[in-house]
Write a protein that holds these residues in place. Structure first.
Motif, short mmCIF file in Angstrom:
data_model
loop_
_atom_site.label_atom_id
_atom_site.label_comp_id
_atom_site.label_asym_id
_atom_site.label_seq_id
_atom_site.Cartn_x
_atom_site.Cartn_y
_atom_site.Cartn_z
N ARG A 288 -5.58 0.81 -8.24
CA ARG A 288 -5.88 2.04 -8.97
C ARG A 288 -4.64 2.92 -8.87
NH1 ARG A 288 -9.79 0.83 -5.91
NH2 ARG A 288 -9.72 2.64 -4.56
N HIS B 37 -4.10 -0.12 -3.29
CA HIS B 37 -4.30 -1.55 -3.46
C HIS B 37 -5.40 -1.96 -2.49
CE1 HIS B 37 -0.12 -0.71 -4.55
NE2 HIS B 37 -0.20 -1.75 -5.37
N ASP B 38 -6.62 -2.10 -2.98
CA ASP B 38 -7.76 -2.48 -2.13
C ASP B 38 -7.96 -3.98 -2.17
OD1 ASP B 38 -8.44 0.13 -1.35
OD2 ASP B 38 -9.64 0.43 -3.16
N VAL B 39 -7.64 -4.65 -1.07
CA VAL B 39 -7.82 -6.09 -0.98
C VAL B 39 -9.31 -6.39 -0.91
CG1 VAL B 39 -7.41 -8.14 0.45
CG2 VAL B 39 -5.58 -6.45 0.12
N ARG B 40 -9.77 -7.26 -1.78
CA ARG B 40 -11.18 -7.65 -1.82
C ARG B 40 -11.41 -9.00 -1.17
NH1 ARG B 40 -14.19 -4.04 -4.92
NH2 ARG B 40 -12.88 -2.18 -5.05
N ARG B 41 -10.45 -9.92 -1.29
CA ARG B 41 -10.57 -11.22 -0.64
C ARG B 41 -9.19 -11.86 -0.58
NH1 ARG B 41 -13.25 -10.76 -5.10
NH2 ARG B 41 -15.26 -10.74 -4.05
N ALA C 54 -7.52 -5.55 -11.93
CA ALA C 54 -7.86 -6.62 -11.00
C ALA C 54 -6.62 -7.51 -10.94
CB ALA C 54 -9.07 -7.41 -11.49
N ASN D 267 0.82 -1.22 0.00
CA ASN D 267 0.00 0.00 0.00
C ASN D 267 0.86 1.26 0.00
OD1 ASN D 267 -2.54 -1.11 -0.29
ND2 ASN D 267 -2.84 -1.35 1.90
N HIS E 255 -6.77 -11.34 -3.81
CA HIS E 255 -7.46 -10.74 -4.97
C HIS E 255 -7.72 -9.28 -4.60
CE1 HIS E 255 -11.40 -10.64 -7.50
NE2 HIS E 255 -10.38 -10.25 -8.23
N TYR E 256 -7.22 -8.36 -5.42
CA TYR E 256 -7.33 -6.95 -5.04
C TYR E 256 -7.45 -6.05 -6.27
CZ TYR E 256 -2.21 -6.94 -5.72
OH TYR E 256 -0.93 -7.06 -6.22
N HIS E 257 -7.80 -4.79 -5.99
CA HIS E 257 -8.02 -3.78 -7.02
C HIS E 257 -6.92 -2.72 -6.90
CE1 HIS E 257 -11.07 -0.72 -8.92
NE2 HIS E 257 -10.07 -1.00 -9.72
N PHE F 160 -14.76 -8.04 -9.35
CA PHE F 160 -14.72 -8.15 -7.89
C PHE F 160 -16.03 -8.64 -7.34
CE2 PHE F 160 -11.88 -4.75 -9.28
CZ PHE F 160 -10.68 -5.31 -8.90
#
Length: 129
Positions: free
Chosen positions: A87, A68-72, A96, A23, A83-85, A129
Motif C-alpha cells: 500500500r 509491505h505486509d507479508v501474507r505468506r 498484490a 519495509n 506474497h505480500y500487500h 490474499f
C-alpha cells in the motif's frame, strides 16, 4: 512438510531483508542482503545492486508512507517466494505482489516479481490474499 536447516536460513534471511530493506525502503542496507552480482528481473528497476538502490530511493521519495505486509512465504531449496500487500499511502488499495528470490552463498543473487492491482467490486468475491 519440513524444511532443511538451509531452507529455514534462506527464508529467515529473505524475511529479514523485507524488515530491514523493503519495509523502510533503506537503500543503505542493500549490501547486507544483496549479492554483488545481483540479477534483477523487475522491468521497472535498472540492473544490479546499484539499480536496486536507486529504485528504492526513487520509491521512498515518491511514496514515503508505503508499507509491505507479508501474507505468506515459501521456500524450496535456494528459492524463496513471498506474497505480500503493498500500500503506497493511507487508503490505497495497493498491489498484490509475489517476489521470487534465489540465494547463493548466503546472499540474494536473483529476483523476479509479479504485481496486480487490488480492486474492490470485481467479479470474484475472493481477494488476492
Amino acid at each position: 512438510m519440513s524444511r532443511t536447516e538451509q531452507e529455514q536460513a534462506n527464508l529467515d534471511f529473505v524475511l529479514a531483508m523485507f524488515e530491514q530493506v523493503l519495509n523502510p525502503m533503506d537503500s543503505s542496507a542493500v549490501e547486507r542482503f544483496i549479492g554483488k552480482d545481483y540479477i534483477q528481473h523487475n522491468q521497472m528497476a535498472e540492473p544490479g545492486r546499484e539499480g536496486l538502490k536507486a529504485f528504492l530511493d526513487m520509491i521512498k521519495a515518491q511514496t514515503p508512507e508505503a508499507v509491505h505486509d507479508v501474507r505468506r512465504a515459501f521456500v524450496d531449496g535456494d528459492h524463496v517466494t513471498v506474497h505480500y500487500h503493498v500500500r503506497r499511502w493511507p487508503g490505497d488499495m495497493g498491489w498484490a505482489v509475489m517476489d521470487i528470490f534465489r540465494l547463493e552463498d548466503g546472499m540474494i543473487a536473483e529476483h523476479w516479481d509479479v504485481m496486480q492491482d487490488v480492486v474492490e467490486g470485481g467479479p470474484n468475491p475472493l481477494g488476492p490474499f
